[in-house]
Design a protein around this motif. Structure first.
Motif, mmCIF file in Angstrom:
data_model
loop_
_atom_site.group_PDB
_atom_site.id
_atom_site.type_symbol
_atom_site.label_atom_id
_atom_site.label_comp_id
_atom_site.label_asym_id
_atom_site.label_seq_id
_atom_site.Cartn_x
_atom_site.Cartn_y
_atom_site.Cartn_z
ATOM 1 N N ALA A 16 30.765 68.991 62.048
ATOM 2 C CA ALA A 16 30.663 68.814 60.639
ATOM 3 C C ALA A 16 32.219 68.402 60.266
ATOM 4 O O ALA A 16 32.519 67.358 59.481
ATOM 5 C CB ALA A 16 30.179 69.852 59.865
ATOM 6 N N VAL A 17 33.248 69.172 60.824
ATOM 7 C CA VAL A 17 34.720 68.825 60.343
ATOM 8 C C VAL A 17 35.086 67.287 60.986
ATOM 9 O O VAL A 17 35.696 66.493 60.173
ATOM 10 C CB VAL A 17 35.505 69.716 61.504
ATOM 11 N N THR A 18 34.431 66.817 62.023
ATOM 12 C CA THR A 18 34.678 65.449 62.414
ATOM 13 C C THR A 18 34.042 64.600 61.730
ATOM 14 O O THR A 18 34.541 63.518 61.209
ATOM 15 C CB THR A 18 34.410 65.470 63.962
ATOM 16 N N VAL A 19 32.815 64.961 61.304
ATOM 17 C CA VAL A 19 32.018 63.908 60.491
ATOM 18 C C VAL A 19 32.735 63.686 59.161
ATOM 19 O O VAL A 19 32.946 62.356 58.732
ATOM 20 C CB VAL A 19 30.730 64.190 60.081
ATOM 21 N N ALA A 20 33.586 64.806 58.584
ATOM 22 C CA ALA A 20 34.245 64.489 57.147
ATOM 23 C C ALA A 20 35.669 64.105 57.340
ATOM 24 O O ALA A 20 36.066 63.750 56.502
ATOM 25 C CB ALA A 20 34.032 66.050 56.691
ATOM 26 N N GLY A 21 36.227 64.085 58.626
ATOM 27 C CA GLY A 21 37.528 63.648 58.742
ATOM 28 C C GLY A 21 37.854 63.610 60.098
ATOM 29 O O GLY A 21 38.982 64.025 60.470
ATOM 30 N N LEU A 22 37.402 62.486 60.759
ATOM 31 C CA LEU A 22 37.865 62.201 61.809
ATOM 32 C C LEU A 22 39.218 61.468 61.714
ATOM 33 O O LEU A 22 39.473 60.569 61.190
ATOM 34 C CB LEU A 22 36.759 61.159 62.659
ATOM 35 N N ARG A 23 40.321 61.938 62.607
ATOM 36 C CA ARG A 23 41.665 61.691 62.700
ATOM 37 C C ARG A 23 41.861 60.606 63.665
ATOM 38 O O ARG A 23 41.816 60.993 65.012
ATOM 39 C CB ARG A 23 42.683 62.730 62.638
ATOM 40 N N LEU A 24 42.485 59.340 63.378
ATOM 41 C CA LEU A 24 42.944 58.397 64.311
ATOM 42 C C LEU A 24 44.476 58.166 64.177
ATOM 43 O O LEU A 24 44.881 58.069 62.823
ATOM 44 C CB LEU A 24 42.222 57.123 64.111
ATOM 45 N N PRO A 25 45.206 58.207 64.997
ATOM 46 C CA PRO A 25 46.573 57.524 64.726
ATOM 47 C C PRO A 25 46.699 55.836 64.102
ATOM 48 O O PRO A 25 45.694 55.294 64.749
ATOM 49 C CB PRO A 25 47.174 57.682 66.252
ATOM 50 N N VAL A 26 47.473 55.565 63.405
ATOM 51 C CA VAL A 26 47.767 54.391 63.063
ATOM 52 C C VAL A 26 49.351 53.947 63.767
ATOM 53 O O VAL A 26 50.210 54.420 63.400
ATOM 54 C CB VAL A 26 47.965 54.277 61.515
ATOM 55 N N LEU A 27 49.124 52.861 64.673
ATOM 56 C CA LEU A 27 49.823 52.408 65.559
ATOM 57 C C LEU A 27 50.822 51.347 64.623
ATOM 58 O O LEU A 27 51.789 50.806 65.411
ATOM 59 C CB LEU A 27 49.598 52.161 66.826
ATOM 60 N N GLY A 28 50.367 50.823 63.701
ATOM 61 C CA GLY A 28 50.917 49.468 63.180
ATOM 62 C C GLY A 28 49.861 48.919 62.320
ATOM 63 O O GLY A 28 48.669 49.364 62.071
ATOM 64 N N THR A 29 50.260 47.770 61.801
ATOM 65 C CA THR A 29 49.164 46.815 61.254
ATOM 66 C C THR A 29 48.955 45.496 62.154
ATOM 67 O O THR A 29 49.852 45.315 62.616
ATOM 68 C CB THR A 29 49.543 46.449 59.738
ATOM 69 N N ARG A 30 48.143 44.711 61.564
ATOM 70 C CA ARG A 30 47.895 43.402 62.436
ATOM 71 C C ARG A 30 49.037 42.643 62.172
ATOM 72 O O ARG A 30 49.396 41.507 62.974
ATOM 73 C CB ARG A 30 46.496 42.921 61.966
ATOM 74 N N GLY A 31 49.998 42.612 61.199
ATOM 75 C CA GLY A 31 50.968 41.994 60.942
ATOM 76 C C GLY A 31 50.807 40.609 60.204
ATOM 77 O O GLY A 31 49.767 40.306 59.675
ATOM 78 N N PHE A 32 51.717 40.006 59.685
ATOM 79 C CA PHE A 32 52.013 38.871 58.863
ATOM 80 C C PHE A 32 51.111 37.793 59.325
ATOM 81 O O PHE A 32 50.460 36.883 58.638
ATOM 82 C CB PHE A 32 53.399 38.277 58.617
#
Ligand code: FAD
Length: 425
Positions: free
Chosen positions: A346-362
């Motif tokens: 239930a905790v994971t369904v409500a808030g699965l955490r992923l690291p954000v390593l950056g954005t796809r860029g310009f």
């Protein structure tokens, strides 16, 4: 009166039409072979040109609101009617040409520009603008056009470029931002305005995918799921929340809801995905969510963990959730599930955490967050407060909007205002 417009995108062509309608002689310099190249790819080729809802802008938000108070949604609808482009509304106030093709807008704009004798100087990249008496000189380079059809020019043979100078009484800079360089917007245009003392706020790619740990997304590419998204900074402070359809890629989380978070990205950020909306449990408290997940397990007490979330989530998403919860033992019997296991799921369904390593860029971003600081421009006329006769409009300015037609809307609005000139008529 000669008006030179640098950049034949949406803001530039809108400005050209408005200036020509005032009786000005108008030249539009465009570095591409054709004007309005980017407009053709907007809204997946359908052209989400306006939004009828509340404006959502960042950066020079007040500036954008002031411009839209002068030329806003109703007046822009009238402008489209005057071009002969009927509009249709889709979800969340998104307005498209009724033909659902951005190309019809391009054609109607270019027809109106031709009716008003606007001159396009194509394959021409402006390099600098200088004051010359009461007016301006624009120094540009003009490339030989590539053939419309046939083999592309060999890389070894560079396109011939010759310098050209143009004179104008006023100049409108509509060179766009740094996003989507394939469309002619590579961020080199800011210098045209900084030469007059204008400053550039920090630039960031906006409206693009968020990169994450590839290994965590194994097998998910192409999966779509409805979710609430929250972006956190490295200290766990919430940066922004969105909700909508998420699209998983090989190494990135995409879809409108995720793309709208890109402008808020900071190093060390993480993303929480709340999958409750995907299973009709929006905002459900932990006991209610546990009861729901337990009820799914009860339905298949004779089966295994691999079957637990069948019918609620597509198998790759179910696997992601159970793996991230540390419960991915697909052969384990569901009768052996403990209440602690259900709580972890239930905790994971409500808030699965992923690291954000950056954005796809310009390269991949639809819009630039940041740009020329709006404080040095009059939002009613788009005229520079530092240099009379110099104007700017569209994405080159520090204004970016959410997905949904807000960026084109600001480009049209500010372009028309700039074209109308110092008296705003
Ligand atoms: C794939 C994609 C989809 C999008 N979809 C939507 C959507 O559906 N709705 C929405 O609201 N927004 C959308 N956007 C964003 C929107 O297209 C832009 O915000 C908008 O086009 C900005 O208008 P503009 O006239 O300021 O700049 P642009 O349209 O970028 O035009 C700038 C022009 O200036 C030219 N130029 C640049 N430098 C020079 C120079 N030195 N000399 C001469 N010419 C120069 C460029 O070649 C370009 O043609 C999308 C963007 C992308 C990339």
């Amino acid at each position: 009166m000669t008006t030179a417009i640098i950049g034949g995108g949406v803001a530039g062509v809108a400005a050209a039409i408005a200036a020509a309608e005032r009786g000005e002689r108008v030249l539009v310099l465009e570095r591409n072979r054709k004007p309005l190249k980017k407009l053709g790819v907007t809204g997946n080729g359908r052209g989400n040109v306006l939004n009828s809802g509340l404006p959502v802008y960042f950066g020079g938000e007040r500036f954008a609101r002031a411009a839209l108070a002068r030329v806003g949604y109703p007046e822009l609808c009238t402008f489209f009617t005057s071009l002969g482009v009927p509009l249709r509304q889709e979800a969340e106030g998104r307005m498209y040409p009724a033909a659902l093709q951005a190309s019809v807008v391009t054609e109607a704009l270019l027809l109106r520009a031709a009716q008003r004798n606007v001159t396009f100087v194509l394959n021409t990249r402006a390099q600098s603008i200088e004051r010359a008496g009461d007016g301006f000189v624009i120094r540009a380079v003009q490339a030989d056009p590539l053939p419309e059809t046939g083999a592309p020019r060999k890389a070894a043979v560079p396109a011939a470029e010759r310098p050209i100078n143009l004179q104008a009484d006023r100049v409108i800079v509509t060179v766009g931002g740094a996003a989507s360089p394939a469309q002619g917007t590579d961020g080199t245009g800011y210098g045209l305005l900084t030469a007059f003392g204008h400053s550039v706020t920090p630039l960031k790619p906006a409206l693009c995918a968020l990169l994450t740990d590839k290994r965590r997304l194994a097998g998910l590419s192409g999966q779509r799921v409805r979710a609430g998204l929250t972006l956190y900074n490295a200290n766990g402070v919430q940066l922004r929340q969105t909700e909508g359809e998420v699209l998983f890629g090989d190494d990135a989380v995409s879809g409108i809801a995720a793309m709208q978070l890109a402008r808020f990205y900071e190093a060390g950020a993480s993303l929480a995905l709340d999958f409750r909306p995907a299973i009709g449990q929006d905002g459900a408290a932990p006991p209610q969510l546990c009861a729901f997940l337990q009820s799914l397990a009860d339905l298949r007490r004779d089966r295994i963990v691999g079957d637990w979330l069948t019918g609620a989530f597509a198998p790759p998403v179910a696997r992601l959730i159970l793996s991230e919860a540390g419960l991915w033992e697909p052969k384990r019997e569901l009768v052996r599930l403990t209440s602690a296991d259900v709580e972890r799921a239930a905790v994971t369904v409500a808030g699965l955490r992923l690291p954000v390593l950056g954005t796809r860029g310009f390269e991949q971003a639809q819009v630039t967050a940041g740009g020329i600081c709006t404080e040095d421009f009059d939002p009613e006329t788009m005229q520079s407060l530092l240099c009379p006769g110099l104007y700017a409009a569209g994405e080159v300015l520090d204004v970016d909007g959410d997905c949904g037609g807000f960026n084109l809307m600001f480009a049209f609005s500010s372009g028309l205002l700039a074209g109308r000139g110092p008296n705003g008529r």
